[in-house]
Design an enzyme around this catalytic site. Structure first.
Site, PDB file in Angstrom:
ATOM      1  N   HIS A 123       0.871  -1.181   0.000  1.00  0.00           N
ATOM      2  CA  HIS A 123       0.000   0.000   0.000  1.00  0.00           C
ATOM      3  C   HIS A 123       0.911   1.237   0.000  1.00  0.00           C
ATOM      4  CE1 HIS A 123      -2.740   2.991   1.814  1.00  0.00           C
ATOM      5  NE2 HIS A 123      -3.739   2.194   1.523  1.00  0.00           N
ATOM      6  N   ASP A 200       3.362  -4.010   8.221  1.00  0.00           N
ATOM      7  CA  ASP A 200       2.136  -3.239   8.029  1.00  0.00           C
ATOM      8  C   ASP A 200       0.981  -4.197   8.318  1.00  0.00           C
ATOM      9  OD1 ASP A 200      -0.203  -2.151   7.061  1.00  0.00           O
ATOM     10  OD2 ASP A 200       0.643  -1.463   5.161  1.00  0.00           O
ATOM     11  N   GLN A 203      -4.209  -4.870   7.317  1.00  0.00           N
ATOM     12  CA  GLN A 203      -5.182  -5.855   6.826  1.00  0.00           C
ATOM     13  C   GLN A 203      -5.041  -7.196   7.544  1.00  0.00           C
ATOM     14  OE1 GLN A 203      -7.607  -5.094   4.855  1.00  0.00           O
ATOM     15  NE2 GLN A 203      -6.896  -3.151   4.037  1.00  0.00           N
ATOM     16  N   LYS A 226     -10.290  -0.234  10.686  1.00  0.00           N
ATOM     17  CA  LYS A 226     -10.462  -1.478   9.912  1.00  0.00           C
ATOM     18  C   LYS A 226     -10.795  -2.657  10.810  1.00  0.00           C
ATOM     19  CE  LYS A 226      -7.182   0.080   6.409  1.00  0.00           C
ATOM     20  NZ  LYS A 226      -7.949   0.405   5.209  1.00  0.00           N
ATOM     21  N   CYS A 366      -4.692   2.299  -3.694  1.00  0.00           N
ATOM     22  CA  CYS A 366      -3.457   2.870  -3.123  1.00  0.00           C
ATOM     23  C   CYS A 366      -2.281   1.915  -3.288  1.00  0.00           C
ATOM     24  CB  CYS A 366      -3.630   3.233  -1.655  1.00  0.00           C
ATOM     25  SG  CYS A 366      -4.907   4.434  -1.346  1.00  0.00           S
TER      26      CYS A 366
END
Ligand code: PMP
Length: 415
Positions: A123, A200, A203, A226, A366
């Site tokens: 991303h 990261d 997700q 999220k 993104c």
């Protein structure tokens, strides 16, 4: 409290509505999840009863607000199995956390000729901070490539990570293809070369059990919104020794030890990295989201999404005129699926699906370098969460069939 997946939809009032005269099927969870009543109630309760600024006051409300805020930190600590609450820093979100690491650790530790290794599926939030750091330092940015089915190529990772590498930064799960990346292995490779590993987790944390100590990541960032928490709150986890050696990110109130006219000292962790009034209610809401997810159980959340993907992925792949991107093996998949319909722009697909009440995202997500790598400009993306069902997947399949009919024949057969 244990929550049952079968009856939790009632906790999400926003899901109970029609869109374009059709029952809403919300499949845009990778962009942001919906909030359960419990999170909304925690926010309301905080503002109605405890609201004050934290850490500064000695009055009762300030003490209660501080206790709420610090309790939220401890909830997050337990949720990701961080060793100490001081290593959990509240941020605005994943983007903020990754920029923090690039601007402090990166600024201090990366020099000309050094290498930073990321993957081609990142991303922009886990790409541009490193790209710009590399520019500033005259360092080299390298990309780990993918295998043919959208998985991270570990052989390429082994080749790209060298003794010149200072930072390896990779998504735990792709926001486009749903790929789950072997970040424990990547962290091990990075450490073997004396580099640090930045994960990261935007997700991943909402969708699977994450144990930052077991993964042995040096930094790990994720977003509250999220995982059913409020917007504007997120977390950066970091190893204590690294955080202590890093300079502050921003300067101002709350983050100081003592301020003299011409010099200052910094507060202890985590406050050194929490300058200014923080999103206190956001942290409290995130704590409530953590409670909710804990009550369901992260293995249950992951198994549920896996069941949906297991059902949907082969059907979508076999559908004439549909191309699915990313791993074909549902075992290595989160509930995120990217696809295109032959001859149609994904924006048109998303608009047509919305007419059927099905909310999906379309665009570059993104991740423009990934799009270019795949030879695409955009895809449609359906992303599932714990309140979605196999019936929602069926709704998507029906709506896609109708979309194809509409664009092929200009009509939709009446049901
Ligand atoms: N990384 C990944 C993998 C993401 O999916 C996202 C959000 N789409 C981000 C980073 C950025 O998160 P935020 O916008 O909440 O900072």
């Amino acid at each position: 409290m244990v929550k049952n997946l079968n009856n939790l939809r009632a906790d999400f009032p926003v899901l109970d509505q029609t869109v374009n005269d059709e029952a809403l099927v919300y499949l845009d969870n990778a962009a942001t999840a919906q909030r359960p009543n419990q999170v909304i109630a925690a926010l309301t309760h905080f503002y109605q009863t405890d609201n004050a600024n934290v850490h500064r006051g000695v009055h009762s409300l300030a003490e209660r607000a501080t206790a709420d805020y610090e309790q939220a930190r401890r909830k997050v600590q337990t949720f990701i199995n961080a060793a100490e609450p001081e290593t959990v820093i509240f941020t605005k979100g994943t983007t903020d956390g990754l920029n923090l690491v690039a601007s402090t650790y990166g600024e201090q530790n990366v020099a000309a000729g050094d290498e930073i290794v990321i993957s081609i599926m990142e991303h922009h939030s886990n790409l541009i901070p490193w790209q710009q750091l590399a520019h500033r330092k005259n360092a080299t940015l390298k990309y780990i490539n993918l295998t043919a089915d959208g998985q991270l190529d570990l052989d390429d990772a082994q080749a790209k990570i060298t003794d010149r590498t200072k930072i390896v930064a990779v998504a735990h799960a792709s926001n486009v293809m749903g790929t789950i990346n072997p970040i424990k292995e990547l962290a091990r490779i990075a450490h073997n070369h004396g580099a640090i590993f930045v994960g990261d987790g935007a997700q991943a944390v909402p969708h699977m059990a994450v144990d930052v100590q077991d993964l042995d990541v040096d930094f790990y960032a994720f977003s509250g919104h999220k995982m059913m928490g409020p917007t504007g709150i997120g977390v950066l986890y970091g190893k204590r020794a690294l955080l202590e050696a890093m300079p502050p990110y921003q300067f101002g109130g709350e983050m100081i030890g003592f301020v003299h006219q011409f010099d200052s000292t910094w507060a202890e962790l985590p406050y050194k990295f929490e300058a200014g009034t923080q999103n206190i209610a956001g942290a409290v809401g995130l704590g409530a989201a953590v409670d909710y997810l804990t009550a369901v159980g992260m293995p249950t959340v992951q198994a549920h999404e896996h069941e949906i993907v297991n059902y949907l992925l082969p059907k979508l792949t076999e559908m004439p005129g549909v191309t699915v991107y990313g791993p074909q093996d549902p075992a290595n998949h989160t509930g995120v699926i990217a696809f295109n319909l032959d001859g149609l722009h994904p924006h048109d697909v998303a608009t047509a699906l919305d007419m059927e009440g099905v909310a999906v995202r379309a665009g570059h997500h993104c991740a423009q370098p990934l799009m270019t790598y795949l030879g695409l400009t955009a895809t449609a993306r359906a992303s599932f969460y714990l309140y979605n069902s196999v019936a929602d997947a069926d709704q998507l399949l029906v709506a896609l069939t109708e979309t194809k009919e509409f664009f092929n024949h200009g009509t939709v057969e009446t049901k």
